[in-house]
Motif scaffolding. Sequence first.
Motif, PDB file in Angstrom:
ATOM      1  N   GLY A  11     -26.947  47.313 -47.429  1.00 43.74           N
ATOM      2  CA  GLY A  11     -25.988  46.319 -46.972  1.00 43.74           C
ATOM      3  C   GLY A  11     -25.369  46.583 -45.622  1.00 43.74           C
ATOM      4  N   VAL A  12     -25.648  47.727 -45.014  1.00 43.62           N
ATOM      5  CA  VAL A  12     -25.095  48.030 -43.687  1.00 43.62           C
ATOM      6  C   VAL A  12     -25.753  47.104 -42.661  1.00 43.62           C
ATOM      7  CG1 VAL A  12     -24.985  49.768 -41.857  1.00 43.62           C
ATOM      8  CG2 VAL A  12     -24.522  50.408 -44.224  1.00 43.62           C
ATOM      9  N   GLU A  13     -24.919  46.448 -41.855  1.00 44.37           N
ATOM     10  CA  GLU A  13     -25.425  45.521 -40.849  1.00 44.37           C
ATOM     11  C   GLU A  13     -25.654  46.244 -39.522  1.00 44.37           C
ATOM     12  OE1 GLU A  13     -24.368  41.086 -40.522  1.00 44.37           O
ATOM     13  OE2 GLU A  13     -23.167  42.032 -38.953  1.00 44.37           O
ATOM     14  N   LEU A  14     -26.812  46.013 -38.945  1.00 49.59           N
ATOM     15  CA  LEU A  14     -27.219  46.697 -37.721  1.00 49.59           C
ATOM     16  C   LEU A  14     -27.415  45.690 -36.604  1.00 49.59           C
ATOM     17  CD1 LEU A  14     -29.999  48.899 -39.384  1.00 49.59           C
ATOM     18  CD2 LEU A  14     -27.616  49.557 -38.966  1.00 49.59           C
ATOM     19  N   GLU A  15     -27.181  46.142 -35.371  1.00 47.57           N
ATOM     20  CA  GLU A  15     -27.421  45.292 -34.213  1.00 47.57           C
ATOM     21  C   GLU A  15     -28.715  45.700 -33.529  1.00 47.57           C
ATOM     22  OE1 GLU A  15     -24.557  45.666 -31.090  1.00 47.57           O
ATOM     23  OE2 GLU A  15     -24.832  47.835 -30.877  1.00 47.57           O
ATOM     24  N   GLY A  16     -29.376  44.719 -32.938  1.00 48.61           N
ATOM     25  CA  GLY A  16     -30.601  45.003 -32.226  1.00 48.61           C
ATOM     26  C   GLY A  16     -30.890  43.961 -31.170  1.00 48.61           C
ATOM     27  N   GLU A  17     -31.986  44.175 -30.463  1.00 49.23           N
ATOM     28  CA  GLU A  17     -32.474  43.229 -29.466  1.00 49.23           C
ATOM     29  C   GLU A  17     -33.970  43.061 -29.655  1.00 49.23           C
ATOM     30  OE1 GLU A  17     -29.412  43.886 -25.720  1.00 49.23           O
ATOM     31  OE2 GLU A  17     -31.267  45.069 -25.806  1.00 49.23           O
ATOM     32  N   LEU A  18     -34.406  41.803 -29.657  1.00 47.79           N
ATOM     33  CA  LEU A  18     -35.819  41.484 -29.847  1.00 47.79           C
ATOM     34  C   LEU A  18     -36.391  40.990 -28.522  1.00 47.79           C
ATOM     35  CD1 LEU A  18     -38.179  41.186 -31.875  1.00 47.79           C
ATOM     36  CD2 LEU A  18     -37.419  38.825 -32.218  1.00 47.79           C
ATOM     37  N   ARG A  19     -37.374  41.729 -28.015  1.00 53.07           N
ATOM     38  CA  ARG A  19     -38.056  41.345 -26.781  1.00 53.07           C
ATOM     39  C   ARG A  19     -39.416  40.762 -27.155  1.00 53.07           C
ATOM     40  NH1 ARG A  19     -39.045  43.169 -21.354  1.00 53.07           N
ATOM     41  NH2 ARG A  19     -40.620  41.708 -20.578  1.00 53.07           N
ATOM     42  N   GLU A  20     -39.580  39.481 -26.867  1.00 47.13           N
ATOM     43  CA  GLU A  20     -40.848  38.808 -27.141  1.00 47.13           C
ATOM     44  C   GLU A  20     -41.776  38.969 -25.930  1.00 47.13           C
ATOM     45  OE1 GLU A  20     -41.704  37.300 -29.886  1.00 47.13           O
ATOM     46  OE2 GLU A  20     -39.885  36.647 -30.934  1.00 47.13           O
ATOM     47  N   PRO A  21     -43.085  39.001 -26.169  1.00 44.39           N
ATOM     48  CA  PRO A  21     -44.013  39.038 -25.026  1.00 44.39           C
ATOM     49  C   PRO A  21     -44.040  37.686 -24.319  1.00 44.39           C
ATOM     50  CG  PRO A  21     -45.229  38.825 -27.075  1.00 44.39           C
ATOM     51  CD  PRO A  21     -43.786  39.011 -27.464  1.00 44.39           C
ATOM     52  N   ALA A  22     -44.616  37.665 -23.130  1.00 48.42           N
ATOM     53  CA  ALA A  22     -44.661  36.427 -22.351  1.00 48.42           C
ATOM     54  C   ALA A  22     -45.520  35.368 -23.036  1.00 48.42           C
ATOM     55  CB  ALA A  22     -45.191  36.711 -20.950  1.00 48.42           C
ATOM     56  N   GLY A  23     -46.598  35.794 -23.687  1.00 50.38           N
ATOM     57  CA  GLY A  23     -47.480  34.864 -24.379  1.00 50.38           C
ATOM     58  C   GLY A  23     -47.396  35.043 -25.881  1.00 50.38           C
ATOM     59  N   HIS A  24     -48.482  34.731 -26.550  1.00 51.77           N
ATOM     60  CA  HIS A  24     -48.542  34.854 -28.002  1.00 51.77           C
ATOM     61  C   HIS A  24     -48.468  36.323 -28.426  1.00 51.77           C
ATOM     62  CE1 HIS A  24     -49.737  34.086 -32.132  1.00 51.77           C
ATOM     63  NE2 HIS A  24     -50.715  34.968 -32.001  1.00 51.77           N
ATOM     64  N   ALA A  25     -47.606  36.628 -29.390  1.00 49.56           N
ATOM     65  CA  ALA A  25     -47.501  37.998 -29.896  1.00 49.56           C
ATOM     66  C   ALA A  25     -48.692  38.320 -30.781  1.00 49.56           C
ATOM     67  CB  ALA A  25     -46.205  38.181 -30.667  1.00 49.56           C
TER      68      ALA A  25
END
Length: 222
Positions: A11-25
């Motif tokens: 239940g601990v909430e975590l922060e993050g950042e999602l970096r998507e690629p320029a095209g299709h992952a």
Amino acid sequence: MEKIRFQAADGVELEGELREPAGHARGSAVVCHPHPQQGGSKDHPLLWAIRNDLASRGLAVLTFNFRGVMGSEGEHAEGVDEVMDARAALERVLRSAPGPTFMAGWSFGANVALRAALEDDRVAALALVGMPLAESSVALPDLPGRSDLTGFDRPVLLVAGEADQFCPVPEVKSLARRLPRSELAILSGTDHFFWKREREAAQVVGAFATRALFGDEDGGAG
């Protein structure tokens, strides 16, 4: 870059950042940061470089803060409950991208990433950067036993600077011999922190990731 929040199994909430690629992952990756009690967080030039390099190779990349770090809830758990955090990050990134998943960790994060990967076969390949193997004043869980390591039949990259004070070359070579599908990269003229060599270290990690996941002999950078 998308700022996200997600929950660990307790239940601990975590922060993050999602970096998507320029095209299709074509796959995904999770990156685990160094020791919180030594100032470690997701926000470090080496981890930014690894994230950016992996994204340039077509992976959706999640960097996050372990429990008790900056905007993540909870308290530091000396590397024990942090395995739950890594697994939660893996589950979250898999919701964003199909295909195989890569996990990378630096220092404390490498210790956590190895133990998380041993418990979760969704991790298709693993990079351990500056794995802490020397005596230290900070608490760390022991490495998995020899039988667990020799039975880990997935690609593993071990990266260290030749003057790494926390990951001495003889010790990391010994660890590599216990992992049946390991590769070892020793960067000359640098130490645990890869100062001004971040992009070089990141390129080593990225090339290994796309080779291990997709068989890209040229490393697959785009």
